[in-house]
Scaffold this motif. Structure first.
Motif, PDB file in Angstrom:
ATOM      1  N   GLU A  72      38.152  37.840  45.803  1.00 29.30           N
ATOM      2  CA  GLU A  72      38.644  38.069  44.264  1.00 29.30           C
ATOM      3  C   GLU A  72      36.741  38.271  43.882  1.00 29.30           C
ATOM      4  O   GLU A  72      36.536  38.731  42.795  1.00 29.30           O
ATOM      5  CB  GLU A  72      39.720  37.064  43.841  1.00 29.30           C
ATOM      6  CG  GLU A  72      41.239  37.287  44.681  1.00 29.30           C
ATOM      7  CD  GLU A  72      41.368  36.397  44.174  1.00 29.30           C
ATOM      8  OE1 GLU A  72      42.794  37.344  44.411  1.00 29.30           O
ATOM      9  OE2 GLU A  72      42.033  35.421  43.568  1.00 29.30           O
ATOM     10  N   CYS A  75      34.278  40.969  44.106  1.00 29.71           N
ATOM     11  CA  CYS A  75      35.061  41.927  43.651  1.00 29.71           C
ATOM     12  C   CYS A  75      34.705  42.078  41.356  1.00 29.71           C
ATOM     13  O   CYS A  75      34.451  42.841  40.940  1.00 29.71           O
ATOM     14  CB  CYS A  75      36.564  42.146  43.061  1.00 29.71           C
ATOM     15  SG  CYS A  75      37.541  43.147  44.596  1.00 29.71           S
ATOM     16  N   ARG A  76      35.125  40.463  41.093  1.00 29.40           N
ATOM     17  CA  ARG A  76      34.431  40.145  40.121  1.00 29.40           C
ATOM     18  C   ARG A  76      33.222  40.538  39.485  1.00 29.40           C
ATOM     19  O   ARG A  76      32.609  40.784  38.870  1.00 29.40           O
ATOM     20  CB  ARG A  76      34.734  38.954  39.943  1.00 29.40           C
ATOM     21  CG  ARG A  76      34.795  38.577  38.040  1.00 29.40           C
ATOM     22  CD  ARG A  76      34.809  36.707  37.849  1.00 29.40           C
ATOM     23  NE  ARG A  76      33.339  35.952  38.150  1.00 29.40           N
ATOM     24  CZ  ARG A  76      32.514  36.139  38.536  1.00 29.40           C
ATOM     25  NH1 ARG A  76      32.330  36.649  37.126  1.00 29.40           N
ATOM     26  NH2 ARG A  76      31.185  35.538  38.039  1.00 29.40           N
ATOM     27  N   GLY A  79      32.242  43.933  39.347  1.00 25.69           N
ATOM     28  CA  GLY A  79      33.347  44.732  38.237  1.00 25.69           C
ATOM     29  C   GLY A  79      34.346  45.713  39.316  1.00 25.69           C
ATOM     30  O   GLY A  79      34.674  47.200  38.220  1.00 25.69           O
ATOM     31  N   ALA A  80      34.992  45.601  40.870  1.00 28.54           N
ATOM     32  CA  ALA A  80      35.310  46.417  41.232  1.00 28.54           C
ATOM     33  C   ALA A  80      37.290  45.532  41.024  1.00 28.54           C
ATOM     34  O   ALA A  80      37.434  44.698  40.959  1.00 28.54           O
ATOM     35  CB  ALA A  80      35.460  46.590  42.521  1.00 28.54           C
ATOM     36  N   GLU A  81      38.407  46.723  41.555  1.00 27.05           N
ATOM     37  CA  GLU A  81      39.633  45.643  41.301  1.00 27.05           C
ATOM     38  C   GLU A  81      39.969  45.849  43.488  1.00 27.05           C
ATOM     39  O   GLU A  81      39.076  46.571  44.199  1.00 27.05           O
ATOM     40  CB  GLU A  81      40.574  46.404  41.782  1.00 27.05           C
ATOM     41  CG  GLU A  81      40.153  47.025  39.789  1.00 27.05           C
ATOM     42  CD  GLU A  81      41.378  47.568  38.714  1.00 27.05           C
ATOM     43  OE1 GLU A  81      42.597  48.491  39.780  1.00 27.05           O
ATOM     44  OE2 GLU A  81      41.401  47.748  38.130  1.00 27.05           O
ATOM     45  N   LEU A  82      40.474  44.340  43.491  1.00 28.79           N
ATOM     46  CA  LEU A  82      40.934  43.748  45.248  1.00 28.79           C
ATOM     47  C   LEU A  82      41.560  45.215  45.697  1.00 28.79           C
ATOM     48  O   LEU A  82      42.942  45.933  45.127  1.00 28.79           O
ATOM     49  CB  LEU A  82      40.899  42.270  45.177  1.00 28.79           C
ATOM     50  CG  LEU A  82      41.311  42.276  46.521  1.00 28.79           C
ATOM     51  CD1 LEU A  82      40.303  42.200  47.355  1.00 28.79           C
ATOM     52  CD2 LEU A  82      42.126  40.555  46.635  1.00 28.79           C
ATOM     53  N   GLY A  83      41.943  45.990  46.544  1.00 29.71           N
ATOM     54  CA  GLY A  83      42.250  46.702  47.581  1.00 29.71           C
ATOM     55  C   GLY A  83      42.261  46.647  48.576  1.00 29.71           C
ATOM     56  O   GLY A  83      41.658  45.573  49.692  1.00 29.71           O
ATOM     57  N   VAL A  86      37.863  48.616  50.339  1.00 33.13           N
ATOM     58  CA  VAL A  86      37.529  48.891  48.474  1.00 33.13           C
ATOM     59  C   VAL A  86      36.048  48.694  49.208  1.00 33.13           C
ATOM     60  O   VAL A  86      34.794  48.016  49.527  1.00 33.13           O
ATOM     61  CB  VAL A  86      37.486  47.986  47.499  1.00 33.13           C
ATOM     62  CG1 VAL A  86      36.778  48.048  46.550  1.00 33.13           C
ATOM     63  CG2 VAL A  86      38.886  47.411  47.291  1.00 33.13           C
ATOM     64  N   ARG A 109      42.190  39.098  54.976  1.00 35.27           N
ATOM     65  CA  ARG A 109      41.204  39.862  54.141  1.00 35.27           C
ATOM     66  C   ARG A 109      39.543  39.749  54.569  1.00 35.27           C
ATOM     67  O   ARG A 109      39.325  38.627  55.949  1.00 35.27           O
ATOM     68  CB  ARG A 109      40.785  39.112  53.253  1.00 35.27           C
ATOM     69  CG  ARG A 109      41.576  39.675  51.706  1.00 35.27           C
ATOM     70  CD  ARG A 109      41.335  41.154  51.134  1.00 35.27           C
ATOM     71  NE  ARG A 109      42.076  41.387  50.812  1.00 35.27           N
ATOM     72  CZ  ARG A 109      42.409  42.612  50.453  1.00 35.27           C
ATOM     73  NH1 ARG A 109      41.555  43.518  50.698  1.00 35.27           N
ATOM     74  NH2 ARG A 109      43.084  43.039  49.568  1.00 35.27           N
TER      75      ARG A 109
END
Length: 372
Positions: A72, A75-76, A79-83, A86, A109
């Motif tokens: 997480e 991702c921050r 600037g990405a969303e956790l999927g 990714v 993960r």
């Protein structure tokens, strides 16, 4: 304490700050070790790939919940969303850029990070031959760099592109997934686009690039037939196209390009490729004898009139012979290059045999029997 951020409690901001410090610690260790890759997987200890081999980091096993919070935070940072799967890049102000792949595995993960060199490499710095400088002077056609994942294809194309950037005055458009090396416009205007945030697919971006007044187009991966088709058309219509494929050899790349198309199109495609293809570089990274930075083994196919005719006439089986006799125009086959590396004391016999097209040429003999 971290500066005030609207909508977040002090506890949340403090946790983010702590996670950022932890991520930075891992990235710093990877850089200091000279690692090419960093692996942070739930259920096991962190690993870094150094000189081609995985080495354990001193930290203990990552708990599943820890791996999630690290994912997480990364991702921050990007600037990405956790999927589920990714791909993106992060950039640390001190440690540079890292390509990130986030995914799930049976313990939770997992995070794989590729350490992108801080400086854009040169051909000499990568250990590649001087003959490749001529590729930066082509005005049209297609230049492909091939090989397995992690063999340095992106770095080779970046070195070629940076030389073009420094010596020509044209428009370069790159289509990448994700953007790894960030180019500063020098003599050229460099436009970099990333699949995901900037465009839906390679094919869409490549078709759009033809309307963006490009001179040079880089496609980081020719993944499907439509992307290959558009790349070949772009090369035929006055552009220089650089790209990569996951193929084992230079001659196998030509076959792969043709076989990607339906049978009823292949005759026309052979003609198009014979006209547009300029060079195929096939490379691998081998362990250096005695340790140290890995060394590149490479095969180079320069498309001469004779080779162009072989492609057009569906005689690609004859290309390996042309590789062996084309030294004066900059060609070399993989086994010849491996023998040169052996003679120079750069690699071990076993590594030469493992990567050779004809391993028996490098086999030790015991009692008249080849030992592979």
């Amino acid at each position: 304490l971290p500066r005030s951020q609207p909508g977040k409690s002090l506890e949340e901001r403090t946790l983010e700050s702590s996670l950022a410090v932890t991520v930075t610690s891992y990235l710093r260790q990877a850089r200091e070790m000279g690692a090419s890759d960093l692996h942070l997987n739930a259920g096991t200890v962190p690993f870094a790939r150094v000189e081609g081999e995985l080495k354990r980091l001193p930290e203990g096993e990552l708990a599943p919940e820890t791996a999630v919070t690290l994912a997480e935070e990364i991702c921050r940072m990007g600037g990405a969303e956790l999927g589920l799967d990714v791909d993106f890049c992060i950039e640390h102000p001190e440690l540079g850029r890292f390509r990130v792949n986030l995914f799930r595995q049976n313990h939770g993960r997992a995070i794989s990070l590729k350490c992108i060199p801080v400086e854009i490499p040169t051909l000499e710095g990568l250990g590649l031959p001087e003959t490749l400088h001529k590729l930066t002077r082509f005005r049209t056609g297609m230049v492909l760099c091939t090989g397995p994942a992690g063999c340095g294809k992106t770095s080779t194309l970046a070195a070629l592109l940076e030389e073009i950037n420094a010596t020509r005055h044209e428009h370069i458009v790159t289509i990448e997934d994700p953007i790894e090396y960030v180019f500063e416009s020098k003599g050229c205007n460099v436009t970099q686009r990333q699949v995901g945030p900037h465009t839906d697919t390679f094919g869409n971006a490549l078709r759009a690039a033809l309307r963006e007044d490009p001179d040079i187009i880089l496609v980081s991966e020719l993944r499907d037939v439509e992307t290959i088709r558009t790349a070949v058309v772009a090369a035929e219509t006055g552009h220089l196209v650089l790209g990569t494929l996951h193929t084992r050899s230079a001659t196998g790349t030509v076959t792969r390009l043709i076989d990607a198309f339906p049978v009823d199109e292949q005759e026309q495609v052979r003609t198009m490729i014979a006209t547009s293809l300029r060079c195929v570089i096939s490379q691998r990274l081998l362990p250096r004898k005695g340790g140290g930075r890995r060394v590149p083994a490479y095969e180079i196919l320069m498309v001469t009139p004779a080779i162009s005719k072989m492609i057009r006439d569906a005689r690609t089986h004859q290309l390996p012979g042309q590789l062996q006799i084309g030294r004066r125009v900059g060609m070399i086959d993989m086994d010849t290059r491996l023998q040169e590396m052996l003679d120079a004391g750069l690699i071990e016999d076993g590594d030469a045999r493992y990567h050779a097209d004809n391993p028996r040429n490098f086999g030790a003999r015991e009692g008249g029997i080849d030992v592979l």
